[in-house]
Write a protein that holds these residues in place. Structure first.
Motif, PDB file in Angstrom:
ATOM      1  N   ASP A   1      57.985 -14.896  41.076  1.00 36.51           N
ATOM      2  CA  ASP A   1      57.313 -16.116  41.514  1.00 36.51           C
ATOM      3  C   ASP A   1      57.695 -17.313  40.652  1.00 36.51           C
ATOM      4  N   HIS A   2      58.139 -18.370  41.313  1.00 38.87           N
ATOM      5  CA  HIS A   2      58.603 -19.607  40.666  1.00 38.87           C
ATOM      6  C   HIS A   2      59.839 -19.384  39.797  1.00 38.87           C
ATOM      7  N   THR A   3      60.404 -18.178  39.876  1.00 38.88           N
ATOM      8  CA  THR A   3      61.659 -17.895  39.183  1.00 38.88           C
ATOM      9  C   THR A   3      62.761 -17.708  40.220  1.00 38.88           C
ATOM     10  N   LEU A   4      62.647 -16.671  41.046  1.00 37.12           N
ATOM     11  CA  LEU A   4      63.607 -16.485  42.131  1.00 37.12           C
ATOM     12  C   LEU A   4      63.172 -17.168  43.414  1.00 37.12           C
ATOM     13  N   ILE A   5      61.864 -17.350  43.586  1.00 37.75           N
ATOM     14  CA  ILE A   5      61.371 -18.088  44.747  1.00 37.75           C
ATOM     15  C   ILE A   5      60.517 -19.249  44.259  1.00 37.75           C
ATOM     16  N   PRO A   6      60.587 -20.398  44.931  1.00 38.58           N
ATOM     17  CA  PRO A   6      59.894 -21.603  44.456  1.00 38.58           C
ATOM     18  C   PRO A   6      58.433 -21.658  44.889  1.00 38.58           C
ATOM     19  N   THR A   7      57.774 -20.524  44.858  1.00 40.33           N
ATOM     20  CA  THR A   7      56.370 -20.444  45.237  1.00 40.33           C
ATOM     21  C   THR A   7      55.776 -19.222  44.560  1.00 40.33           C
ATOM     22  N   ASP A   8      54.483 -19.023  44.681  1.00 37.17           N
ATOM     23  CA  ASP A   8      53.827 -17.844  44.130  1.00 37.17           C
ATOM     24  C   ASP A   8      53.477 -16.916  45.287  1.00 37.17           C
ATOM     25  N   SER A   9      54.169 -15.788  45.381  1.00 36.63           N
ATOM     26  CA  SER A   9      54.001 -14.906  46.537  1.00 36.63           C
ATOM     27  C   SER A   9      52.596 -14.326  46.620  1.00 36.63           C
ATOM     28  N   ASP A  10      51.957 -14.093  45.481  1.00 33.38           N
ATOM     29  CA  ASP A  10      50.597 -13.558  45.454  1.00 33.38           C
ATOM     30  C   ASP A  10      49.602 -14.571  46.006  1.00 33.38           C
ATOM     31  N   HIS A  11      49.653 -15.787  45.476  1.00 28.58           N
ATOM     32  CA  HIS A  11      48.759 -16.847  45.926  1.00 28.58           C
ATOM     33  C   HIS A  11      48.989 -17.167  47.400  1.00 28.58           C
TER      34      HIS A  11
ATOM     35  N   MET B   1      42.670  -8.934  45.270  1.00 27.86           N
ATOM     36  CA  MET B   1      43.782  -9.046  46.205  1.00 27.86           C
ATOM     37  C   MET B   1      44.023  -7.765  46.991  1.00 27.86           C
ATOM     38  N   LEU B   2      43.698  -6.625  46.388  1.00 31.48           N
ATOM     39  CA  LEU B   2      44.004  -5.349  47.036  1.00 31.48           C
ATOM     40  C   LEU B   2      42.879  -4.833  47.926  1.00 31.48           C
ATOM     41  N   THR B   3      41.647  -5.234  47.655  1.00 34.18           N
ATOM     42  CA  THR B   3      40.519  -4.758  48.454  1.00 34.18           C
ATOM     43  C   THR B   3      40.723  -4.996  49.950  1.00 34.18           C
ATOM     44  N   PRO B   4      41.259  -6.155  50.368  1.00 34.26           N
ATOM     45  CA  PRO B   4      41.447  -6.364  51.808  1.00 34.26           C
ATOM     46  C   PRO B   4      42.466  -5.418  52.447  1.00 34.26           C
ATOM     47  N   LEU B   5      43.291  -4.749  51.641  1.00 33.13           N
ATOM     48  CA  LEU B   5      44.279  -3.822  52.201  1.00 33.13           C
ATOM     49  C   LEU B   5      43.670  -2.474  52.555  1.00 33.13           C
ATOM     50  N   ALA B   6      42.530  -2.161  51.946  1.00 32.10           N
ATOM     51  CA  ALA B   6      41.910  -0.849  52.153  1.00 32.10           C
ATOM     52  C   ALA B   6      41.469  -0.687  53.606  1.00 32.10           C
ATOM     53  N   GLY B   7      41.691   0.511  54.127  1.00 26.67           N
ATOM     54  CA  GLY B   7      41.252   0.816  55.477  1.00 26.67           C
ATOM     55  C   GLY B   7      42.148   0.289  56.575  1.00 26.67           C
ATOM     56  N   ARG B   8      43.235  -0.368  56.193  1.00 30.83           N
ATOM     57  CA  ARG B   8      44.184  -0.870  57.185  1.00 30.83           C
ATOM     58  C   ARG B   8      45.312   0.148  57.340  1.00 30.83           C
ATOM     59  N   SER B   9      45.799   0.304  58.546  1.00 29.24           N
ATOM     60  CA  SER B   9      46.936   1.194  58.738  1.00 29.24           C
ATOM     61  C   SER B   9      48.179   0.579  58.115  1.00 29.24           C
ATOM     62  N   ARG B  10      49.084   1.436  57.661  1.00 26.83           N
ATOM     63  CA  ARG B  10      50.317   0.919  57.080  1.00 26.83           C
ATOM     64  C   ARG B  10      51.122   0.151  58.131  1.00 26.83           C
ATOM     65  N   ALA B  11      51.023   0.562  59.389  1.00 23.62           N
ATOM     66  CA  ALA B  11      51.731  -0.140  60.461  1.00 23.62           C
ATOM     67  C   ALA B  11      51.188  -1.563  60.624  1.00 23.62           C
TER      68      ALA B  11
ATOM     69  N   TRP C   1      50.188 -15.107  49.654  1.00 26.23           N
ATOM     70  CA  TRP C   1      49.670 -14.012  50.470  1.00 26.23           C
ATOM     71  C   TRP C   1      48.163 -14.156  50.664  1.00 26.23           C
ATOM     72  N   GLY C   2      47.467 -14.576  49.613  1.00 22.64           N
ATOM     73  CA  GLY C   2      46.038 -14.824  49.739  1.00 22.64           C
ATOM     74  C   GLY C   2      45.748 -15.885  50.785  1.00 22.64           C
ATOM     75  N   ARG C   3      46.525 -16.960  50.761  1.00 24.11           N
ATOM     76  CA  ARG C   3      46.351 -18.020  51.759  1.00 24.11           C
ATOM     77  C   ARG C   3      46.678 -17.500  53.164  1.00 24.11           C
TER      78      ARG C   3
ATOM     79  N   ARG D   1      38.621 -20.030  47.631  1.00 18.07           N
ATOM     80  CA  ARG D   1      38.173 -20.534  46.327  1.00 18.07           C
ATOM     81  C   ARG D   1      38.512 -19.557  45.222  1.00 18.07           C
ATOM     82  N   GLU D   2      38.280 -18.273  45.475  1.00 17.25           N
ATOM     83  CA  GLU D   2      38.560 -17.250  44.477  1.00 17.25           C
ATOM     84  C   GLU D   2      40.065 -17.154  44.212  1.00 17.25           C
ATOM     85  N   ASN D   3      40.841 -17.213  45.267  1.00 23.47           N
ATOM     86  CA  ASN D   3      42.292 -17.154  45.143  1.00 23.47           C
ATOM     87  C   ASN D   3      42.813 -18.311  44.291  1.00 23.47           C
ATOM     88  N   ASP D   4      42.304 -19.505  44.545  1.00 23.63           N
ATOM     89  CA  ASP D   4      42.722 -20.678  43.770  1.00 23.63           C
ATOM     90  C   ASP D   4      42.279 -20.567  42.310  1.00 23.63           C
TER      91      ASP D   4
END
Length: 228
Positions: free
Chosen positions: A10-20, A62-72, A22-24, A39-42
């Motif tokens: 993040d901000h090294t190879l890509i000019p943005t923050d991939s984590d932030h 960041m990971l809690t929203p991934l729980a219970g979702r299918s990998r597809a 993804w939250g958006r 607000r929490e993400n910011d």
């Protein structure tokens, strides 16, 4: 003797923050509660830039929203994220930097504090097969099963990047001394520990704190995004 080339993301190879970003993106898709998560993400992002991020709390958030979702389903969302957010942001200079190291036969690895779910497809775009990222727990430890929403292992953040890198090298039967030169490219003062560990630290699009540190120590400073 082979060389080692390590890259922050993040901000090294890509000019943005991939984590932030993804939250958006999750807010945009309605995966999470919009106002409160934004607000929490910011807040977490500001803490990271200030060097005071609680990495464990951030990973859980960041990971809690991934729980219970299918990998597809997650792959479908991530493919859309790559198409809309990440791929348009990638600049040729960054791709060329990685390509030069790959063509030279260097052992290349992306070392990032962002989690592996977000970053693995991005590292793949850059043609880097090795990724050290914050690890995501899966149900019963099956790499193909659903995510639990919890992190696992040592976070690759600050000094944790050294620990994870050395563990990865050990898994290959290697240590730092097996390489003629070791490079690490990073934008962040959070990465000073690993930058100090390599033979060739390169402050890449550095934040103000890292820029001052690099100038004081005579480190190379590289700007990849001047035209962006």
């Amino acid at each position: 003797m082979a060389n080692l080339a390590l890259f922050d993301l993040d901000h090294t190879l890509i000019p943005t923050d991939s984590d932030h970003e993804w939250g958006r993106f999750m807010v945009k898709l309605g995966i999470v509660d919009g106002a409160s998560f934004a607000r929490e993400n910011d807040r977490f992002y500001a803490d990271y830039k200030a060097g005071k991020l609680d990495i464990h709390a951030y990973l859980v958030a960041m990971l809690t929203p991934l729980a219970g979702r299918s990998r597809a389903q997650l792959k479908e969302w991530h493919d859309q994220y790559m198409h809309e957010v990440i791929r348009p942001a990638i600049v040729p200079a960054a791709m060329e930097l990685v390509r030069q190291h790959r063509d030279a036969g260097d052992l290349c690895c992306v070392v990032t504090a962002t989690n592996e779910f977000i970053t693995a497809p991005i590292a793949e775009v850059f043609g880097v097969d090795n990724l050290i990222a914050c690890e995501v727990e899966t149900v019963d430890g099956d790499p193909h099963s659903a995510y639990t929403g919890r992190p696992t292992g040592t976070p690759s953040y600050k000094e944790g990047k050294i620990l994870r890198t050395e563990a990865w090298l050990a898994s290959l039967g290697k240590t730092w001394s097996d390489f003629g030169r070791s490079y690490f490219y990073s934008d962040s003062h959070n990465d000073i520990p690993l930058l100090e560990r390599v033979t060739d630290p390169i402050a890449t699009n550095p934040d103000d704190t890292l820029r001052a540190h690099a100038q004081a120590h005579g480190w190379r400073i590289l700007e990849l995004f001047q035209s962006t």
